[in-house]
Design a protein around this motif. Sequence first.
Motif, PDB file in Angstrom:
ATOM      1  N   LEU A  50     -47.220-109.881 -36.200  1.00 41.98           N
ATOM      2  CA  LEU A  50     -48.669-109.791 -36.071  1.00 41.98           C
ATOM      3  C   LEU A  50     -48.973-109.206 -34.703  1.00 41.98           C
ATOM      4  O   LEU A  50     -48.652-109.813 -33.680  1.00 41.98           O
ATOM      5  CB  LEU A  50     -49.336-111.173 -36.167  1.00 41.98           C
ATOM      6  N   ALA A  51     -49.535-108.007 -34.684  1.00 38.96           N
ATOM      7  CA  ALA A  51     -49.931-107.354 -33.429  1.00 38.96           C
ATOM      8  C   ALA A  51     -51.455-107.397 -33.371  1.00 38.96           C
ATOM      9  O   ALA A  51     -52.139-106.580 -33.988  1.00 38.96           O
ATOM     10  CB  ALA A  51     -49.411-105.928 -33.373  1.00 38.96           C
TER      11      ALA A  51
ATOM     12  N   ALA B 249     -55.758-107.312 -36.677  1.00 33.55           N
ATOM     13  CA  ALA B 249     -54.348-107.198 -36.319  1.00 33.55           C
ATOM     14  C   ALA B 249     -53.633-106.258 -37.272  1.00 33.55           C
ATOM     15  O   ALA B 249     -54.096-106.017 -38.389  1.00 33.55           O
ATOM     16  CB  ALA B 249     -53.682-108.576 -36.367  1.00 33.55           C
ATOM     17  N   GLN B 250     -52.494-105.766 -36.817  1.00 31.73           N
ATOM     18  CA  GLN B 250     -51.553-105.074 -37.686  1.00 31.73           C
ATOM     19  C   GLN B 250     -50.567-106.126 -38.176  1.00 31.73           C
ATOM     20  O   GLN B 250     -50.059-106.932 -37.380  1.00 31.73           O
ATOM     21  CB  GLN B 250     -50.805-103.965 -36.936  1.00 31.73           C
ATOM     22  N   HIS B 251     -50.306-106.145 -39.474  1.00 35.22           N
ATOM     23  CA  HIS B 251     -49.327-107.059 -40.063  1.00 35.22           C
ATOM     24  C   HIS B 251     -48.162-106.185 -40.515  1.00 35.22           C
ATOM     25  O   HIS B 251     -48.293-105.389 -41.447  1.00 35.22           O
ATOM     26  CB  HIS B 251     -49.955-107.800 -41.243  1.00 35.22           C
TER      27      HIS B 251
ATOM     28  N   LYS C 265     -38.485-101.524 -41.245  1.00 36.86           N
ATOM     29  CA  LYS C 265     -39.926-101.642 -41.510  1.00 36.86           C
ATOM     30  C   LYS C 265     -40.174-101.352 -42.984  1.00 36.86           C
ATOM     31  O   LYS C 265     -39.743-100.332 -43.504  1.00 36.86           O
ATOM     32  CB  LYS C 265     -40.711-100.692 -40.610  1.00 36.86           C
ATOM     33  N   ASP C 266     -40.884-102.250 -43.650  1.00 38.22           N
ATOM     34  CA  ASP C 266     -41.119-102.132 -45.076  1.00 38.22           C
ATOM     35  C   ASP C 266     -42.589-101.877 -45.396  1.00 38.22           C
ATOM     36  O   ASP C 266     -42.900-101.087 -46.264  1.00 38.22           O
ATOM     37  CB  ASP C 266     -40.660-103.417 -45.784  1.00 38.22           C
ATOM     38  N   HIS C 267     -43.482-102.555 -44.688  1.00 36.92           N
ATOM     39  CA  HIS C 267     -44.892-102.485 -45.036  1.00 36.92           C
ATOM     40  C   HIS C 267     -45.737-102.753 -43.798  1.00 36.92           C
ATOM     41  O   HIS C 267     -45.395-103.612 -42.989  1.00 36.92           O
ATOM     42  CB  HIS C 267     -45.196-103.540 -46.109  1.00 36.92           C
ATOM     43  N   VAL C 268     -46.824-102.000 -43.652  1.00 38.89           N
ATOM     44  CA  VAL C 268     -47.779-102.234 -42.566  1.00 38.89           C
ATOM     45  C   VAL C 268     -49.162-102.344 -43.185  1.00 38.89           C
ATOM     46  O   VAL C 268     -49.563-101.497 -43.981  1.00 38.89           O
ATOM     47  CB  VAL C 268     -47.755-101.086 -41.521  1.00 38.89           C
TER      48      VAL C 268
ATOM     49  N   ASP D 165     -46.373-106.061 -28.265  1.00 41.21           N
ATOM     50  CA  ASP D 165     -45.809-104.710 -28.322  1.00 41.21           C
ATOM     51  C   ASP D 165     -45.001-104.581 -29.614  1.00 41.21           C
ATOM     52  O   ASP D 165     -43.808-104.902 -29.651  1.00 41.21           O
ATOM     53  CB  ASP D 165     -44.932-104.464 -27.091  1.00 41.21           C
ATOM     54  N   ALA D 166     -45.659-104.126 -30.666  1.00 45.97           N
ATOM     55  CA  ALA D 166     -45.011-104.045 -31.979  1.00 45.97           C
ATOM     56  C   ALA D 166     -43.832-103.078 -31.977  1.00 45.97           C
ATOM     57  O   ALA D 166     -42.800-103.376 -32.582  1.00 45.97           O
ATOM     58  CB  ALA D 166     -46.023-103.637 -33.043  1.00 45.97           C
ATOM     59  N   ASP D 167     -43.948-101.943 -31.304  1.00 43.04           N
ATOM     60  CA  ASP D 167     -42.860-100.959 -31.314  1.00 43.04           C
ATOM     61  C   ASP D 167     -41.579-101.537 -30.727  1.00 43.04           C
ATOM     62  O   ASP D 167     -40.491-101.336 -31.265  1.00 43.04           O
ATOM     63  CB  ASP D 167     -43.264 -99.688 -30.567  1.00 43.04           C
ATOM     64  N   THR D 168     -41.702-102.260 -29.628  1.00 38.16           N
ATOM     65  CA  THR D 168     -40.527-102.879 -29.000  1.00 38.16           C
ATOM     66  C   THR D 168     -39.914-103.914 -29.935  1.00 38.16           C
ATOM     67  O   THR D 168     -38.697-103.982 -30.088  1.00 38.16           O
ATOM     68  CB  THR D 168     -40.906-103.509 -27.646  1.00 38.16           C
ATOM     69  N   ALA D 169     -40.750-104.717 -30.586  1.00 35.63           N
ATOM     70  CA  ALA D 169     -40.248-105.731 -31.514  1.00 35.63           C
ATOM     71  C   ALA D 169     -39.559-105.083 -32.714  1.00 35.63           C
ATOM     72  O   ALA D 169     -38.506-105.545 -33.150  1.00 35.63           O
ATOM     73  CB  ALA D 169     -41.384-106.641 -31.964  1.00 35.63           C
ATOM     74  N   ILE D 170     -40.126-104.015 -33.243  1.00 34.39           N
ATOM     75  CA  ILE D 170     -39.525-103.313 -34.386  1.00 34.39           C
ATOM     76  C   ILE D 170     -38.148-102.774 -33.998  1.00 34.39           C
ATOM     77  O   ILE D 170     -37.178-102.922 -34.752  1.00 34.39           O
ATOM     78  CB  ILE D 170     -40.452-102.181 -34.879  1.00 34.39           C
ATOM     79  N   LYS D 171     -38.037-102.171 -32.825  1.00 33.09           N
ATOM     80  CA  LYS D 171     -36.741-101.649 -32.352  1.00 33.09           C
ATOM     81  C   LYS D 171     -35.732-102.774 -32.166  1.00 33.09           C
ATOM     82  O   LYS D 171     -34.559-102.641 -32.511  1.00 33.09           O
ATOM     83  CB  LYS D 171     -36.924-100.871 -31.056  1.00 33.09           C
ATOM     84  N   PHE D 172     -36.198-103.904 -31.608  1.00 31.76           N
ATOM     85  CA  PHE D 172     -35.318-105.042 -31.404  1.00 31.76           C
ATOM     86  C   PHE D 172     -34.760-105.538 -32.736  1.00 31.76           C
ATOM     87  O   PHE D 172     -33.549-105.689 -32.902  1.00 31.76           O
ATOM     88  CB  PHE D 172     -36.062-106.179 -30.690  1.00 31.76           C
TER      89      PHE D 172
END
Length: 146
Positions: free
Chosen positions: A70-71, A51-53, A29-32, A14-21
């Motif tokens: 890495l999602a 994957a999304q990096h 967030k700098d780069h996707v 869960d990338a969104d949860t990790a980003i918020k954490f």
Amino acid sequence: MIINPDHVTIAVSDADTAIKFFALLGFRKDHVATIDGGVPARYMGMPAMKAQHITLVLEGAKPHFEIQLLAFEQPPATDPGAHPTNLRKLGFNHIAFRVDDIEATTAHLVANGIKMLSDEMDYISRKLRLFEGPEGITFELVQRDD
């Protein structure tokens, strides 16, 4: 010779949860980038990887430091018997972040629902405290007396 740490990569479901954490700790967030096979996938030994990096940068850190998420499109199966916060397992153990005020940072994290895994410990001229992060990883706050 090693100069300094550069980044830590964490596979997340869960990338969104990790980003918020990690935003709670001062990362932005700098780069996707999308990995869909190709050179990055071959480099990591997974030629069919999709994957999304997501690169998160710690604001104001000198030297520069990143958390890279890495999602995976299809997350790898997990071993239900090996919870990531088990500090006795082999391999990745925990990541530690230095802070100026461990009590204030702890209060901020707890107020945002982050689970504390230990009481504060004084050890070798520093205060330490463990927490549970995204995907159950263990992270530690360190306040040095120097």
